[in-house]
Design a protein around this motif. Structure first.
Motif, PDB file in Angstrom:
ATOM      1  N   ILE A 764       0.813  -1.216   0.000  1.00 40.96           N
ATOM      2  CA  ILE A 764       0.000   0.000   0.000  1.00 40.96           C
ATOM      3  C   ILE A 764       0.846   1.265   0.000  1.00 40.96           C
ATOM      4  O   ILE A 764       0.552   2.231  -0.724  1.00 40.96           O
ATOM      5  N   PHE A 765       1.906   1.294   0.786  1.00 42.47           N
ATOM      6  CA  PHE A 765       2.706   2.510   0.942  1.00 42.47           C
ATOM      7  C   PHE A 765       3.841   2.601  -0.075  1.00 42.47           C
ATOM      8  O   PHE A 765       4.698   3.487   0.015  1.00 42.47           O
ATOM      9  N   ASP A 766       3.837   1.696  -1.050  1.00 40.77           N
ATOM     10  CA  ASP A 766       4.797   1.737  -2.155  1.00 40.77           C
ATOM     11  C   ASP A 766       6.239   1.793  -1.651  1.00 40.77           C
ATOM     12  O   ASP A 766       7.074   2.545  -2.166  1.00 40.77           O
ATOM     13  N   ASN A 767       6.540   0.971  -0.656  1.00 39.50           N
ATOM     14  CA  ASN A 767       7.909   0.916  -0.135  1.00 39.50           C
ATOM     15  C   ASN A 767       8.844   0.307  -1.177  1.00 39.50           C
ATOM     16  O   ASN A 767       8.504  -0.655  -1.844  1.00 39.50           O
ATOM     17  N   ARG A 768      10.025   0.864  -1.295  1.00 40.95           N
ATOM     18  CA  ARG A 768      11.042   0.338  -2.193  1.00 40.95           C
ATOM     19  C   ARG A 768      12.081  -0.408  -1.343  1.00 40.95           C
ATOM     20  O   ARG A 768      12.840   0.231  -0.606  1.00 40.95           O
ATOM     21  N   TYR A 769      12.056  -1.702  -1.433  1.00 36.37           N
ATOM     22  CA  TYR A 769      12.931  -2.521  -0.607  1.00 36.37           C
ATOM     23  C   TYR A 769      13.405  -3.718  -1.405  1.00 36.37           C
ATOM     24  O   TYR A 769      12.860  -4.044  -2.461  1.00 36.37           O
ATOM     25  N   ALA A 770      14.425  -4.378  -0.907  1.00 35.85           N
ATOM     26  CA  ALA A 770      14.976  -5.572  -1.544  1.00 35.85           C
ATOM     27  C   ALA A 770      14.880  -6.732  -0.574  1.00 35.85           C
ATOM     28  O   ALA A 770      15.086  -6.577   0.635  1.00 35.85           O
ATOM     29  N   THR A 771      14.565  -7.927  -1.089  1.00 35.32           N
ATOM     30  CA  THR A 771      14.446  -9.116  -0.255  1.00 35.32           C
ATOM     31  C   THR A 771      15.711  -9.968  -0.243  1.00 35.32           C
ATOM     32  O   THR A 771      15.801 -10.917   0.534  1.00 35.32           O
ATOM     33  N   TYR A 772      16.673  -9.626  -1.092  1.00 40.39           N
ATOM     34  CA  TYR A 772      17.865 -10.465  -1.245  1.00 40.39           C
ATOM     35  C   TYR A 772      18.989  -9.590  -1.774  1.00 40.39           C
ATOM     36  O   TYR A 772      18.770  -8.693  -2.594  1.00 40.39           O
ATOM     37  N   GLY A 773      20.217  -9.854  -1.301  1.00 36.10           N
ATOM     38  CA  GLY A 773      21.355  -9.088  -1.771  1.00 36.10           C
ATOM     39  C   GLY A 773      22.619  -9.915  -1.839  1.00 36.10           C
ATOM     40  O   GLY A 773      22.832 -10.834  -1.045  1.00 36.10           O
ATOM     41  N   THR A 774      23.456  -9.598  -2.801  1.00 36.03           N
ATOM     42  CA  THR A 774      24.760 -10.240  -2.947  1.00 36.03           C
ATOM     43  C   THR A 774      25.731  -9.190  -3.501  1.00 36.03           C
ATOM     44  O   THR A 774      25.417  -7.998  -3.545  1.00 36.03           O
ATOM     45  N   PHE A 775      26.901  -9.619  -3.930  1.00 38.14           N
ATOM     46  CA  PHE A 775      27.902  -8.716  -4.497  1.00 38.14           C
ATOM     47  C   PHE A 775      28.224  -9.118  -5.934  1.00 38.14           C
ATOM     48  O   PHE A 775      27.970 -10.256  -6.339  1.00 38.14           O
ATOM     49  N   PHE A 776      28.772  -8.182  -6.706  1.00 42.22           N
ATOM     50  CA  PHE A 776      29.176  -8.479  -8.074  1.00 42.22           C
ATOM     51  C   PHE A 776      30.494  -7.771  -8.354  1.00 42.22           C
ATOM     52  O   PHE A 776      30.933  -6.893  -7.608  1.00 42.22           O
ATOM     53  N   ASP A 777      31.119  -8.164  -9.448  1.00 43.32           N
ATOM     54  CA  ASP A 777      32.394  -7.589  -9.862  1.00 43.32           C
ATOM     55  C   ASP A 777      32.118  -6.267 -10.582  1.00 43.32           C
ATOM     56  O   ASP A 777      31.573  -6.248 -11.696  1.00 43.32           O
ATOM     57  N   THR A 778      32.466  -5.162  -9.948  1.00 41.73           N
ATOM     58  CA  THR A 778      32.165  -3.840 -10.518  1.00 41.73           C
ATOM     59  C   THR A 778      32.974  -3.531 -11.764  1.00 41.73           C
ATOM     60  O   THR A 778      32.674  -2.580 -12.487  1.00 41.73           O
ATOM     61  N   GLY A 779      33.996  -4.326 -12.055  1.00 40.60           N
ATOM     62  CA  GLY A 779      34.854  -4.016 -13.194  1.00 40.60           C
ATOM     63  C   GLY A 779      34.540  -4.783 -14.451  1.00 40.60           C
ATOM     64  O   GLY A 779      35.205  -4.589 -15.482  1.00 40.60           O
TER      65      GLY A 779
END
Length: 813
Positions: A764-779
């Motif tokens: 309802i409140f249009d929250n922007r959230y993530a349920t899962y996170g990891t890392f990646f190679d930025t290069g």
């Protein structure tokens, strides 16, 4: 089975628009079947309110008796009051999601109902698609993602549906409309292999428990259009037929995230006073854009962003189950089941590649600028790509599994020494054959991160990394023998004891060479002991101890050498042995019910501790980003508390729950990681007591449903999930993925006996959230959305769906 799986088709009709959001079905005030039913192997039955039919009945206050539950045995059980015992004799936590709780979510995903109703369940969208979520219970996971170390066994009508190759669970293949109830089982090894944290047991509808016709259509945000129908009929009291059909199209809120679902379930049954037999079958043909995680910097500019495309999955299944129950004598019941399952999965996964120009720019190398990259013919590849191209590869996999098996059990209710006694003994055998193939096509990424193929396929390349084609045949054979007994020491005190012996054989046969060949055997006896004591008629204490084991899967055994890592779920390169995982679980708690003037109040409070020995994790390779391997990592522990309260009446239903999950490593470990805190060799140091990533410690859930009038109902629910560590951050050095809260609402209006309009609002409140996170190679690839500058934030997230509106029309006859 082909691309059209039994010809399952569903023609969607136009959806209606409506401002309010989701309600229950026209038969909200009705309950389950008139007889106490036994789930195979566990089921808490709904109150005895008559057979659920298509037409609604007059709303009335229902006094709910104490539920009954089948003693956990082999999943061969069929509906049978003879094999049911009081729920208060189960020495563990009892979590049941019935038809009403499933319907109130208004979702085609059964995992949504489990998340709302079971305190320790949490859902995360690892694939980036809501129809393919990870379900985590008490820190153990049932996931559709190949390479995820699984910890829950899932059964449908008594048949284990964890897929043979990686023990994955494809929730999208389960027809939600046809589910009668779901029981989440704890503290019991009788569910066989992989029930480390417990089991999820789904019981499907049949023509004896559901009679009538129901048609519904739903439409809403992000191009969602959904249609479904179910029909059940009893013939001459002895025969019954049931069928359910569902179809869903959803464009998704992220780029390239379209989903198309088609699934059917049917049951033909016969029963008389002593016997009951069911033949049930199902097919599904589903296609997904599984968009996976995306760099946080891209999400800051557009919430629907994707990183590399295509990432698609095509799942197909067909299955037949034959179950039967025979009351051989007034005290002996024989139950059995035979099953046959066909599963096929095809995936595409575009990724950055280890392939790069050599020191001689006319040739291609792998992993560095001097190690040759070979083609399928074994000749080093020439470089046809422009010097400024961003190289990538499209990893394609094909998995085809055929699984067959049977189970048989006998149950006896004779008194023992003048006391009540419930004894079960049985066996089960399951055999699976899987063909797995993988290939990698080289190409380039454009500025929209879309892969453009070249038609050049990579052969075995690199040292020690290999990224070539795979063709593998695997066979799994699982055999179990079990015995369980519940003995009434007094009218208040009951004890349960027994165990199960599991034996597993996993055989790998490399079809392109010998590197993957291997034969692995695992054996173990898992005991269970527990008891319940009824302190008062309304209050029960329970406690139990159990053990369970999980044999490594063919996927894990095919990628278990740190010196030869592989692209998880795509390329298998080695076959060293892995130890089986063993869980040791103890739990205890209190539960009670009480009849009040406003309804039935029920509650429970409990705690648990589960220790895994030789736990298995997927470890990122420190040599090459995107590669990894499986490894035993010593001991881990998951412990916590669960509290829940429910108030139910025909007018009002209110629930609230809290769970605390503490998951930790118990050994010092040096692990490969994609964490930005990894050392120069790509390793992190894990210390005893570090938290296991991706397991939130706190979950709070609440909900309400209220009948404003006999025709108009409204309700809502809320979930708060605490912060969690990113995958790859087992050393707990990076900031956590933030906590989140989401609130939903639903409503329905019964126009007449036939038609109902309903709708819901999610988030309802249009929250922007993530349920899962990891890392990646930025290069590996530049940030094209920022003018091609390098990425600076290594976080990669799976964003949750923004605010969404859905509305529909339901007709019952």
């Amino acid at each position: 089975m082909g691309g059209r799986m039994g010809g399952v088709r569903f023609v969607m009709v136009a959806s209606i628009a409506m401002g309010l959001v989701v309600g229950k079905d026209a038969a909200f005030a009705q309950g389950g079947s008139e007889h106490v039913e036994t789930l195979p192997p566990v089921e808490v039955t709904a109150p005895s309110q008559g057979v659920k039919r298509g037409r609604p009945r007059e709303t009335r206050r229902i006094v709910r008796p104490q539920p009954r539950v089948a003693i956990p045995t082999t999943p061969a059980s069929t509906p049978s009051s003879a094999s049911a015992i009081d729920a208060d004799k189960v020495p563990g936590s009892v979590n049941v999601v019935d038809t009403r709780l499933i319907e109130r979510t208004g979702s085609p995903n059964i995992t949504d109902a489990l998340q709302q109703s079971v305190p320790s369940v949490n859902i995360s969208e690892v694939t980036g698609n809501p129809f393919q979520p990870n379900l985590e219970f008490r820190g153990f996971v049932a996931s559709p993602v190949s390479g995820t170390p699984q910890g829950l066994a899932v059964y449908q009508n008594g048949v284990r549906i964890n897929e043979a190759f990686g023990d994955t669970v494809n929730w999208d293949l389960i027809p939600t409309l046809a589910i009668k109830s779901v029981t989440v089982v704890t503290n019991n090894p009788a569910f066989g292999l992989n029930a480390l944290g417990g089991a999820v047991d789904l019981r499907m509808k049949d023509g004896f428990s559901y009679q009538g016709t129901e048609l519904s259509v739903i439409g809403g945000s992000f191009g969602r259009i959904q249609g479904s129908g179910q029909w059940g009929k009893t013939i001459d009291n002895n025969y019954a037929v049931y069928g359910a059909l569902e179809g869903v199209h959803d464009d998704g809120f992220r780029n390239f995230s379209q989903s198309d679902i088609r699934r059917f379930y049917g049951d033909i049954a016969y029963k008389n006073d002593a016997n009951e037999f069911h033949l049930n079958m199902g097919v599904a043909d589903n296609k997904f854009g599984a968009t996976a995680t995306v760099p946080a910097e891209l999400l800051q500019q557009y919430w629907g962003a994707t990183y590399t495309t295509p990432q698609t999955s095509h799942n197909q299944v067909g299955y037949f189950n034959l179950t039967g129950k025979v009351e051989a004598t007034p005290t002996w019941t024989i139950e059995g089941a035979a099953h046959l399952r066909f599963f096929k999965q095809s995936t595409q996964d575009a990724n950055p590649t280890g392939t790069q120009p050599c020191d001689d720019p006319t040739l291609l190398c792998f992993g560095d600028s001097s190690t040759p990259a070979f083609g399928l013919n074994g000749v080093q590849l020439s470089n046809p790509f422009p010097s400024d191209a961003f190289l990538g590869e499209n990893d394609r996999t094909s998995t085809r599994s055929t699984t067959a098996g049977f189970s048989l059990q006998a149950t006896n209710d004779d008194k023992l020494f003048g006391h009540g006694n419930h004894f079960t003994v049985g066996t089960s055998i399951d055999t699976s054959v899987t063909w797995f193939n993988a290939s990698a096509e080289l190409g380039t990424f454009g500025s929209n991160y879309v892969f453009n193929g070249s038609g050049i396929f990579l052969g075995p390349s690199g040292s020690p990394v290999t990224d070539g084609p795979v063709s593998l045949r695997t066979t799994n054979q699982y055999i179990g023998l079990f015995a369980l007994d519940t003995f009434d020491v007094t009218d208040r005190f009951s004890i349960t004891g027994g165990g199960r012996f599991n034996t597993a054989n996993v055989n790998l046969q490399d079809q392109l060479g010998t590197a993957l060949n291997g034969n692995h055997d695992y054996n173990r006896f898992n005991p269970v002991i527990g008891g319940t004591y009824k302190i008062t008629p309304e209050l029960t204490f329970y406690a139990g101890y159990s053990e369970a084991n999980r044999a490594p899967t063919p996927l894990e055994l095919g990628c278990a050498d740190p010196a030869h890592p592989c692209t998880i779920a795509s390329f298998l390169v080695s076959d060293p042995d892995l130890k089986q995982v063993v869980s040791h679980t103890i739990e205890a708690g209190l539960r009670g019910t009480r009849e009040l003037n406003i309804g039935t109040l029920s509650w429970k409070l409990g705690g648990f501790r589960a220790k895994n020995t030789d736990d298995i994790l997927d470890i990122p390779s420190p040599i090459l980003q995107g590669f990894g391997y499986f490894q035993n990592v010593g001991d881990t522990r998951r412990q916590g508390i669960e509290a829940e309260v429910n108030l139910k009446s025909s007018v009002l239903q209110v629930y609230a729950s809290y769970s605390f999950i503490d998951a930790r490593f118990l050994n010092s470990l040096l692990l490969g990681s994609n964490s930005p805190f990894a050392d120069a060799n790509g390793n992190i140091q894990v210390s005893p007591g570090d938290q296991i990533p991706a397991i939130p410690r706190h979950r709070i859930k609440a909900g309400i449903d209220y009948a404003v009038t006999d025709q108009f109902r409204i309700g809502g629910d809320a979930i708060w999930v605490s912060s969690q560590y990113f995958i790859g951050d087992a050393s707990n050095q990076a900031p956590k993925l933030p906590s989140y809260a989401v609130v939903n609402a639903h409503a329905s209006y019964q126009i007449n006996k036939t038609f109902q309009i309903f709708g819901r609002i999610d988030n309802i409140f249009d929250n922007r959230y993530a349920t899962y996170g990891t890392f990646f190679d930025t290069g590996q690839l530049p940030n094209f959305a920022n003018g091609g500058a390098p990425f600076t934030d290594p976080r990669s997230l799976s964003p949750a769906r923004p605010r969404a509106f859905y509305a529909g029309l339901k007709a019952t006859f």
